[in-house]
Design a protein around this motif. Structure first.
Motif, PDB file in Angstrom:
ATOM      1  N   VAL A 203       0.813  -1.201   0.000  1.00 22.54           N
ATOM      2  CA  VAL A 203       0.000   0.000   0.000  1.00 22.54           C
ATOM      3  C   VAL A 203       0.857   1.265   0.000  1.00 22.54           C
ATOM      4  O   VAL A 203       0.408   2.341  -0.429  1.00 22.54           O
ATOM      5  CB  VAL A 203      -0.952  -0.008   1.217  1.00 22.54           C
ATOM      6  CG1 VAL A 203      -0.178   0.173   2.519  1.00 22.54           C
ATOM      7  CG2 VAL A 203      -2.023   1.073   1.078  1.00 22.54           C
ATOM      8  N   ASP A 204       2.101   1.146   0.439  1.00 20.18           N
ATOM      9  CA  ASP A 204       2.997   2.304   0.459  1.00 20.18           C
ATOM     10  C   ASP A 204       3.270   2.821  -0.950  1.00 20.18           C
ATOM     11  O   ASP A 204       3.414   4.038  -1.161  1.00 20.18           O
ATOM     12  CB  ASP A 204       4.315   1.950   1.142  1.00 20.18           C
ATOM     13  CG  ASP A 204       4.130   1.591   2.605  1.00 20.18           C
ATOM     14  OD1 ASP A 204       3.097   2.001   3.187  1.00 20.18           O
ATOM     15  OD2 ASP A 204       5.006   0.901   3.161  1.00 20.18           O
ATOM     16  N   ILE A 205       3.350   1.899  -1.918  1.00 24.91           N
ATOM     17  CA  ILE A 205       3.600   2.295  -3.306  1.00 24.91           C
ATOM     18  C   ILE A 205       2.443   3.140  -3.828  1.00 24.91           C
ATOM     19  O   ILE A 205       2.648   4.182  -4.474  1.00 24.91           O
ATOM     20  CB  ILE A 205       3.808   1.054  -4.192  1.00 24.91           C
ATOM     21  CG1 ILE A 205       5.020   0.257  -3.689  1.00 24.91           C
ATOM     22  CG2 ILE A 205       3.985   1.457  -5.649  1.00 24.91           C
ATOM     23  CD1 ILE A 205       5.246  -1.045  -4.443  1.00 24.91           C
ATOM     24  N   GLU A 206       1.224   2.730  -3.524  1.00 26.02           N
ATOM     25  CA  GLU A 206       0.048   3.479  -3.963  1.00 26.02           C
ATOM     26  C   GLU A 206      -0.022   4.839  -3.283  1.00 26.02           C
ATOM     27  O   GLU A 206      -0.420   5.842  -3.892  1.00 26.02           O
ATOM     28  CB  GLU A 206      -1.218   2.668  -3.667  1.00 26.02           C
ATOM     29  CG  GLU A 206      -2.488   3.263  -4.229  1.00 26.02           C
ATOM     30  CD  GLU A 206      -2.478   3.330  -5.750  1.00 26.02           C
ATOM     31  OE1 GLU A 206      -3.185   4.200  -6.301  1.00 26.02           O
ATOM     32  OE2 GLU A 206      -1.762   2.515  -6.393  1.00 26.02           O
ATOM     33  N   TRP A 207       0.377   4.894  -2.018  1.00 25.32           N
ATOM     34  CA  TRP A 207       0.404   6.169  -1.282  1.00 25.32           C
ATOM     35  C   TRP A 207       1.337   7.155  -1.962  1.00 25.32           C
ATOM     36  O   TRP A 207       1.010   8.345  -2.106  1.00 25.32           O
ATOM     37  CB  TRP A 207       0.845   5.897   0.153  1.00 25.32           C
ATOM     38  CG  TRP A 207       0.796   7.100   1.064  1.00 25.32           C
ATOM     39  CD1 TRP A 207      -0.268   7.507   1.818  1.00 25.32           C
ATOM     40  CD2 TRP A 207       1.858   8.025   1.326  1.00 25.32           C
ATOM     41  NE1 TRP A 207       0.062   8.627   2.534  1.00 25.32           N
ATOM     42  CE2 TRP A 207       1.354   8.973   2.250  1.00 25.32           C
ATOM     43  CE3 TRP A 207       3.159   8.152   0.881  1.00 25.32           C
ATOM     44  CZ2 TRP A 207       2.126  10.031   2.730  1.00 25.32           C
ATOM     45  CZ3 TRP A 207       3.940   9.218   1.345  1.00 25.32           C
ATOM     46  CH2 TRP A 207       3.425  10.148   2.259  1.00 25.32           C
ATOM     47  N   LEU A 208       2.498   6.664  -2.384  1.00 25.98           N
ATOM     48  CA  LEU A 208       3.450   7.526  -3.079  1.00 25.98           C
ATOM     49  C   LEU A 208       2.917   7.960  -4.440  1.00 25.98           C
ATOM     50  O   LEU A 208       3.098   9.119  -4.851  1.00 25.98           O
ATOM     51  CB  LEU A 208       4.783   6.792  -3.236  1.00 25.98           C
ATOM     52  CG  LEU A 208       5.548   6.497  -1.934  1.00 25.98           C
ATOM     53  CD1 LEU A 208       6.743   5.597  -2.215  1.00 25.98           C
ATOM     54  CD2 LEU A 208       6.008   7.797  -1.280  1.00 25.98           C
ATOM     55  N   LYS A 209       2.264   7.062  -5.157  1.00 24.29           N
ATOM     56  CA  LYS A 209       1.710   7.394  -6.475  1.00 24.29           C
ATOM     57  C   LYS A 209       0.656   8.489  -6.376  1.00 24.29           C
ATOM     58  O   LYS A 209       0.511   9.312  -7.286  1.00 24.29           O
ATOM     59  CB  LYS A 209       1.096   6.154  -7.119  1.00 24.29           C
ATOM     60  CG  LYS A 209       2.120   5.123  -7.604  1.00 24.29           C
ATOM     61  CD  LYS A 209       1.393   3.951  -8.256  1.00 24.29           C
ATOM     62  CE  LYS A 209       2.388   2.917  -8.788  1.00 24.29           C
ATOM     63  NZ  LYS A 209       1.693   1.768  -9.430  1.00 24.29           N
ATOM     64  N   GLN A 210      -0.087   8.501  -5.278  1.00 25.29           N
ATOM     65  CA  GLN A 210      -1.170   9.465  -5.100  1.00 25.29           C
ATOM     66  C   GLN A 210      -0.698  10.763  -4.437  1.00 25.29           C
ATOM     67  O   GLN A 210      -1.521  11.598  -4.045  1.00 25.29           O
ATOM     68  CB  GLN A 210      -2.293   8.842  -4.276  1.00 25.29           C
ATOM     69  CG  GLN A 210      -2.908   7.611  -4.902  1.00 25.29           C
ATOM     70  CD  GLN A 210      -3.454   7.877  -6.303  1.00 25.29           C
ATOM     71  OE1 GLN A 210      -3.998   8.946  -6.578  1.00 25.29           O
ATOM     72  NE2 GLN A 210      -3.306   6.901  -7.203  1.00 25.29           N
ATOM     73  N   GLY A 211       0.607  10.919  -4.327  1.00 21.97           N
ATOM     74  CA  GLY A 211       1.138  12.181  -3.808  1.00 21.97           C
ATOM     75  C   GLY A 211       1.149  12.315  -2.314  1.00 21.97           C
ATOM     76  O   GLY A 211       1.328  13.421  -1.780  1.00 21.97           O
ATOM     77  N   GLY A 212       0.960  11.223  -1.598  1.00 20.47           N
ATOM     78  CA  GLY A 212       1.081  11.248  -0.144  1.00 20.47           C
ATOM     79  C   GLY A 212       0.044  12.093   0.571  1.00 20.47           C
ATOM     80  O   GLY A 212       0.278  12.564   1.696  1.00 20.47           O
ATOM     81  N   GLY A 213      -1.083  12.324  -0.068  1.00 17.79           N
ATOM     82  CA  GLY A 213      -2.121  13.101   0.589  1.00 17.79           C
ATOM     83  C   GLY A 213      -2.002  14.601   0.395  1.00 17.79           C
ATOM     84  O   GLY A 213      -2.859  15.367   0.876  1.00 17.79           O
ATOM     85  N   PHE A 214      -0.953  15.059  -0.298  1.00 20.94           N
ATOM     86  CA  PHE A 214      -0.769  16.493  -0.513  1.00 20.94           C
ATOM     87  C   PHE A 214      -1.489  16.983  -1.767  1.00 20.94           C
ATOM     88  O   PHE A 214      -1.565  18.174  -2.009  1.00 20.94           O
ATOM     89  CB  PHE A 214       0.720  16.816  -0.604  1.00 20.94           C
ATOM     90  CG  PHE A 214       1.439  16.660   0.711  1.00 20.94           C
ATOM     91  CD1 PHE A 214       1.386  17.665   1.659  1.00 20.94           C
ATOM     92  CD2 PHE A 214       2.140  15.511   1.014  1.00 20.94           C
ATOM     93  CE1 PHE A 214       2.030  17.532   2.872  1.00 20.94           C
ATOM     94  CE2 PHE A 214       2.800  15.366   2.224  1.00 20.94           C
ATOM     95  CZ  PHE A 214       2.737  16.377   3.157  1.00 20.94           C
TER      96      PHE A 214
END
Length: 332
Positions: A203-214
């Motif tokens: 799930v960390d890879i997807e978090w990075l792809k989506q810009g980390g919430g920023f």
């Protein structure tokens, strides 16, 4: 056969040659007043200063470091301690504060998109919060007292005067030394409690792809800890171990260490500590001013369910599936 006259001539020439060599040497051992010069045959000081890495004398006691007369590397260490560390630490720490202030002015506080739901979910248990705050409070004490060692003479001494500065610095020294033990205890607890949750996950890879919430238009899924929090965890772990090991070498000087190794321990301790402070300043900012609802996680252990869904939805779903979410409504 060689004649007697030639033999005599050869002897005289040999004596004259030896005399021309011996007289200057003898002259060096006798001062201008005719008295013997005991240092005439000693190696010149300039030649000694060029020796590397150090100049040692002869001693009869077992402590070999007591024989060190001059250590050229000590000048490098002194320059680091009095010049490079002052400028480097000031640039790193003040620069971090300026960047965080700019981030707050430009981006503002990251609010809960859906607003507060009024329901809370348990994020951290009491013992987990205790371990965090034990380490956090110890770190603050160590950071402030350590900065006094570096900047105290420049910043604090002109303000409070020599006598008060001496008392403050002595108290700070003892606080720094003894607080180091509680910091290590807290660090060990945090390693044991949160190690598994900070291991890399898909799930960390997807978090990075989506810009980390920023990026407001994208949702970044995350488990109990997102990659940003995991990075802080691992960097803090590495920095904590480095300052702990080097700090205990400084706390117990010359216990299986040489002068050069003590200097290396000090440089390592100072550099890592400065970077560690900058890292924790960012961590404190995110957990307080930077993000709405984040401080409550370690303050009360409870976070709003909308906050959990927005920032750690995968973890929240797992908790609900296991029946461990612990939903509760606010007291009337």
């Amino acid at each position: 056969m060689i004649g007697l006259g030639r033999i005599r001539l050869l002897i005289v020439a040999t004596l004259l040659l030896c005399g021309t060599v011996a007289v200057p040497a003898f002259a060096q051992k006798v001062g201008p007043d005719g008295a013997p010069n005991p240092t005439a045959s000693v190696t010149p000081q300039r030649d000694l200063l060029m020796l590397a890495p150090r100049i040692e004398g002869r001693i009869d006691i077992p402590d070999r470091k007591a024989s060190v007369l001059i250590q050229p590397a000590g000048r490098t260490w002194d320059y680091f301690h009095e010049v490079l560390l002052h400028w480097g630490a000031a640039v790193v720490i003040l620069g971090t504060i300026v960047l965080l202030a700019a981030a707050y002015l430009i981006m503002g506080r990251l609010r809960i998109s859906a607003g507060r739901s009024g329901r809370t979910v348990t994020r951290f248990r009491a013992f987990e919060r205790f371990s965090h705050w034990l380490t956090a409070v110890s770190f603050v004490v160590l950071g402030l007292t350590g900065l006094n060692i570096t900047f105290g003479k420049i910043v604090l001494l002109p303000v409070v005067g020599p006598e008060a500065f001496s008392e403050i610095s002595q108290a700070a020294k003892y606080a720094h030394n003894f607080t180091s033990f509680s910091f290590v205890v807290g660090l060990v607890l945090i390693i044991g409690i949160f190690f598994r949750d900070n291991l890399p996950a898909k799930v960390d890879i997807e978090w990075l792809k989506q810009g980390g919430g920023f990026i407001k238009s994208k949702h970044a899924p995350a488990g109990r800890f997102n990659p940003g929090e995991k990075a802080v965890y691992w960097l803090s772990l590495a920095a904590g171990l480095a300052v702990s090991i080097s700090g205990f070498l400084l706390l117990f000087p010359f216990y299986e260490t040489t002068v050069a190794e003590m200097q290396l321990a000090h440089v390592t301790h100072a550099v890592v500590a400065v970077l560690f402070i900058a890292l924790i300043l960012g961590h404190i900012y995110i957990g307080t001013l930077g993000m709405e609802g984040a401080f409550e996680a370690m303050g009360t252990g409870e976070v709003d369910s909308n906050w959990a869904k927005e920032h750690h939805d995968v973890w929240l779903a797992e908790q609900l599936e296991k029946g461990k979410a612990g939903y509760s409504a606010p007291a009337e």
